[in-house]
Design a protein around this motif. Sequence first.
Motif, PDB file in Angstrom:
ATOM      1  N   LEU A 126       3.496  -4.231  -1.555  1.00  0.00           N
ATOM      2  CA  LEU A 126       2.337  -3.271  -1.062  1.00  0.00           C
ATOM      3  C   LEU A 126       2.271  -3.589   0.453  1.00  0.00           C
ATOM      4  O   LEU A 126       1.815  -4.661   0.693  1.00  0.00           O
ATOM      5  CB  LEU A 126       1.205  -2.760  -1.684  1.00  0.00           C
ATOM      6  CG  LEU A 126       0.455  -2.021  -1.098  1.00  0.00           C
ATOM      7  CD1 LEU A 126       1.007  -0.417  -0.898  1.00  0.00           C
ATOM      8  CD2 LEU A 126      -0.898  -1.721  -1.923  1.00  0.00           C
ATOM      9  N   ILE A 127       2.924  -3.104   1.189  1.00  0.00           N
ATOM     10  CA  ILE A 127       2.928  -3.033   2.734  1.00  0.00           C
ATOM     11  C   ILE A 127       1.923  -2.385   3.553  1.00  0.00           C
ATOM     12  O   ILE A 127       1.714  -1.144   3.284  1.00  0.00           O
ATOM     13  CB  ILE A 127       4.001  -3.361   3.646  1.00  0.00           C
ATOM     14  CG1 ILE A 127       4.993  -4.158   2.827  1.00  0.00           C
ATOM     15  CG2 ILE A 127       3.908  -3.412   5.071  1.00  0.00           C
ATOM     16  CD1 ILE A 127       6.690  -3.989   3.210  1.00  0.00           C
ATOM     17  N   GLY A 128       0.595  -3.011   4.149  1.00  0.00           N
ATOM     18  CA  GLY A 128      -0.263  -2.137   4.625  1.00  0.00           C
ATOM     19  C   GLY A 128       0.111  -1.410   5.933  1.00  0.00           C
ATOM     20  O   GLY A 128       1.109  -1.760   6.596  1.00  0.00           O
ATOM     21  N   ARG A 129      -0.584  -0.738   6.615  1.00  0.00           N
ATOM     22  CA  ARG A 129      -0.256  -0.055   7.846  1.00  0.00           C
ATOM     23  C   ARG A 129      -0.233  -0.862   8.856  1.00  0.00           C
ATOM     24  O   ARG A 129       0.614  -0.627   9.920  1.00  0.00           O
ATOM     25  CB  ARG A 129      -1.586   0.929   8.106  1.00  0.00           C
ATOM     26  CG  ARG A 129      -1.962   2.034   7.159  1.00  0.00           C
ATOM     27  CD  ARG A 129      -3.203   2.803   7.694  1.00  0.00           C
ATOM     28  NE  ARG A 129      -4.246   3.164   6.473  1.00  0.00           N
ATOM     29  CZ  ARG A 129      -3.692   4.398   5.818  1.00  0.00           C
ATOM     30  NH1 ARG A 129      -2.508   5.047   6.420  1.00  0.00           N
ATOM     31  NH2 ARG A 129      -4.119   4.887   5.037  1.00  0.00           N
ATOM     32  N   ASP A 130      -0.553  -2.277   8.976  1.00  0.00           N
ATOM     33  CA  ASP A 130      -0.422  -3.036   9.948  1.00  0.00           C
ATOM     34  C   ASP A 130       0.799  -3.940   9.952  1.00  0.00           C
ATOM     35  O   ASP A 130       1.270  -4.640  10.663  1.00  0.00           O
ATOM     36  CB  ASP A 130      -1.442  -4.273  10.094  1.00  0.00           C
ATOM     37  CG  ASP A 130      -1.736  -4.941   8.676  1.00  0.00           C
ATOM     38  OD1 ASP A 130      -1.014  -4.696   7.894  1.00  0.00           O
ATOM     39  OD2 ASP A 130      -2.748  -5.747   8.524  1.00  0.00           O
ATOM     40  N   GLY A 131       1.740  -3.462   8.953  1.00  0.00           N
ATOM     41  CA  GLY A 131       2.859  -4.119   8.634  1.00  0.00           C
ATOM     42  C   GLY A 131       2.921  -5.511   7.959  1.00  0.00           C
ATOM     43  O   GLY A 131       3.772  -6.213   7.785  1.00  0.00           O
ATOM     44  N   LYS A 132       1.791  -5.794   7.311  1.00  0.00           N
ATOM     45  CA  LYS A 132       1.562  -6.995   6.731  1.00  0.00           C
ATOM     46  C   LYS A 132       1.410  -6.681   5.180  1.00  0.00           C
ATOM     47  O   LYS A 132       1.236  -5.735   4.824  1.00  0.00           O
ATOM     48  CB  LYS A 132       0.307  -7.842   6.962  1.00  0.00           C
ATOM     49  CG  LYS A 132       0.087  -8.198   8.588  1.00  0.00           C
ATOM     50  CD  LYS A 132      -1.091  -9.154   8.882  1.00  0.00           C
ATOM     51  CE  LYS A 132      -0.913  -9.676  10.300  1.00  0.00           C
ATOM     52  NZ  LYS A 132      -1.992 -10.264  10.753  1.00  0.00           N
ATOM     53  N   VAL A 133       1.925  -7.880   4.431  1.00  0.00           N
ATOM     54  CA  VAL A 133       1.965  -7.751   3.011  1.00  0.00           C
ATOM     55  C   VAL A 133       0.534  -7.585   2.476  1.00  0.00           C
ATOM     56  O   VAL A 133      -0.032  -8.701   2.709  1.00  0.00           O
ATOM     57  CB  VAL A 133       2.732  -8.886   2.390  1.00  0.00           C
ATOM     58  CG1 VAL A 133       2.669  -8.628   0.876  1.00  0.00           C
ATOM     59  CG2 VAL A 133       4.217  -8.798   2.796  1.00  0.00           C
ATOM     60  N   ALA A 134       0.349  -6.462   1.854  1.00  0.00           N
ATOM     61  CA  ALA A 134      -1.173  -6.549   1.336  1.00  0.00           C
ATOM     62  C   ALA A 134      -1.461  -7.062  -0.172  1.00  0.00           C
ATOM     63  O   ALA A 134      -2.343  -7.527  -0.457  1.00  0.00           O
ATOM     64  CB  ALA A 134      -1.763  -5.030   1.335  1.00  0.00           C
ATOM     65  N   ARG A 135      -0.160  -6.843  -0.869  1.00  0.00           N
ATOM     66  CA  ARG A 135      -0.304  -7.302  -2.451  1.00  0.00           C
ATOM     67  C   ARG A 135       1.264  -7.396  -2.642  1.00  0.00           C
ATOM     68  O   ARG A 135       2.134  -6.839  -2.273  1.00  0.00           O
ATOM     69  CB  ARG A 135      -0.674  -6.120  -3.193  1.00  0.00           C
ATOM     70  CG  ARG A 135      -1.106  -6.300  -4.684  1.00  0.00           C
ATOM     71  CD  ARG A 135      -2.472  -6.710  -5.106  1.00  0.00           C
ATOM     72  NE  ARG A 135      -2.492  -7.354  -6.257  1.00  0.00           N
ATOM     73  CZ  ARG A 135      -2.894  -6.319  -7.253  1.00  0.00           C
ATOM     74  NH1 ARG A 135      -3.050  -5.002  -7.121  1.00  0.00           N
ATOM     75  NH2 ARG A 135      -2.721  -6.677  -8.509  1.00  0.00           N
ATOM     76  N   THR A 136       1.408  -8.232  -3.974  1.00  0.00           N
ATOM     77  CA  THR A 136       2.650  -8.570  -4.493  1.00  0.00           C
ATOM     78  C   THR A 136       2.808  -8.490  -5.764  1.00  0.00           C
ATOM     79  O   THR A 136       1.700  -9.073  -6.530  1.00  0.00           O
ATOM     80  CB  THR A 136       3.260  -9.932  -3.666  1.00  0.00           C
ATOM     81  OG1 THR A 136       2.290 -11.068  -4.254  1.00  0.00           O
ATOM     82  CG2 THR A 136       3.038 -10.249  -2.202  1.00  0.00           C
ATOM     83  N   TRP A 137       3.859  -8.350  -6.497  1.00  0.00           N
ATOM     84  CA  TRP A 137       3.935  -8.311  -7.829  1.00  0.00           C
ATOM     85  C   TRP A 137       5.451  -8.972  -8.104  1.00  0.00           C
ATOM     86  O   TRP A 137       6.332  -8.099  -8.109  1.00  0.00           O
ATOM     87  CB  TRP A 137       4.282  -7.005  -8.387  1.00  0.00           C
ATOM     88  CG  TRP A 137       2.778  -6.330  -8.347  1.00  0.00           C
ATOM     89  CD1 TRP A 137       2.086  -6.362  -9.318  1.00  0.00           C
ATOM     90  CD2 TRP A 137       2.274  -5.464  -7.271  1.00  0.00           C
ATOM     91  NE1 TRP A 137       0.716  -5.458  -8.923  1.00  0.00           N
ATOM     92  CE2 TRP A 137       0.931  -4.963  -7.908  1.00  0.00           C
ATOM     93  CE3 TRP A 137       2.619  -5.240  -6.024  1.00  0.00           C
ATOM     94  CZ2 TRP A 137       0.159  -4.287  -7.015  1.00  0.00           C
ATOM     95  CZ3 TRP A 137       1.715  -4.312  -5.231  1.00  0.00           C
ATOM     96  CH2 TRP A 137       0.559  -3.768  -5.720  1.00  0.00           C
ATOM     97  N   PRO A 138       5.398 -10.027  -7.756  1.00  0.00           N
ATOM     98  CA  PRO A 138       6.663 -10.905  -8.176  1.00  0.00           C
ATOM     99  C   PRO A 138       7.107 -10.728  -9.897  1.00  0.00           C
ATOM    100  O   PRO A 138       6.146 -10.777 -10.452  1.00  0.00           O
ATOM    101  CB  PRO A 138       6.526 -12.429  -7.957  1.00  0.00           C
ATOM    102  CG  PRO A 138       5.090 -12.549  -8.104  1.00  0.00           C
ATOM    103  CD  PRO A 138       4.525 -11.009  -7.882  1.00  0.00           C
ATOM    104  N   LYS A 139       8.411 -10.643 -10.282  1.00  0.00           N
ATOM    105  CA  LYS A 139       8.711 -10.800 -11.576  1.00  0.00           C
ATOM    106  C   LYS A 139       8.413  -9.714 -12.294  1.00  0.00           C
ATOM    107  O   LYS A 139       7.274  -9.910 -13.411  1.00  0.00           O
ATOM    108  CB  LYS A 139       8.443 -12.099 -12.157  1.00  0.00           C
ATOM    109  CG  LYS A 139       9.182 -13.239 -11.759  1.00  0.00           C
ATOM    110  CD  LYS A 139       9.163 -14.520 -11.915  1.00  0.00           C
ATOM    111  CE  LYS A 139       9.860 -15.357 -11.449  1.00  0.00           C
ATOM    112  NZ  LYS A 139       9.900 -16.968 -11.921  1.00  0.00           N
TER     113      LYS A 139
END
Length: 157
Positions: A126-139
């Motif tokens: 999930l990438i935020g409005r600022d272009g930074k990764v806000a949350r990840t779900w690996p696997k």
Amino acid sequence: MSQFPEAGAKAPAFSLARDGGGTVALKDFKGRKLVLYFYPKANTTGCTKEAIAFNGLKAAFAAADTDILGVSADAVSAQDKFKAKYDLAFPLGSDPDKAMLEAYGVWVEKSMYGRKYMGIERATLLIGRDGKVARTWPKVKVAGHAEEVLKAAQELG
């Protein structure tokens, strides 16, 4: 080989061929939230279930000001067929040379029945409005995943 991005990291820029022709790039989503999900192969059971789940929540994601982009190594022609068959309402990116998949750390060595091979790790960012990764779900496990991502997108504001 790159690592899967962590929350807080700047999302790696990309530009990919997409279903229907043309390209899709990270910069196209500037100022909006983006669900970027990686799937191994169009028209396989898990990938189909995942795409249908995200598609079914498309209106709720839109209400949360969040776009969805699915990416695999499938050719554009395969993406077109997949999108048409399941009436998917979001773009599908094609990365047959795997440069973007490698940049995001999802082109990995896998193993099945003792045989090792390279493939795509099912994963979501999930990438935020600022272009930074806000949350990840690996696997990722498909069941309930789209709903969990939607909740995170709604909470991100």
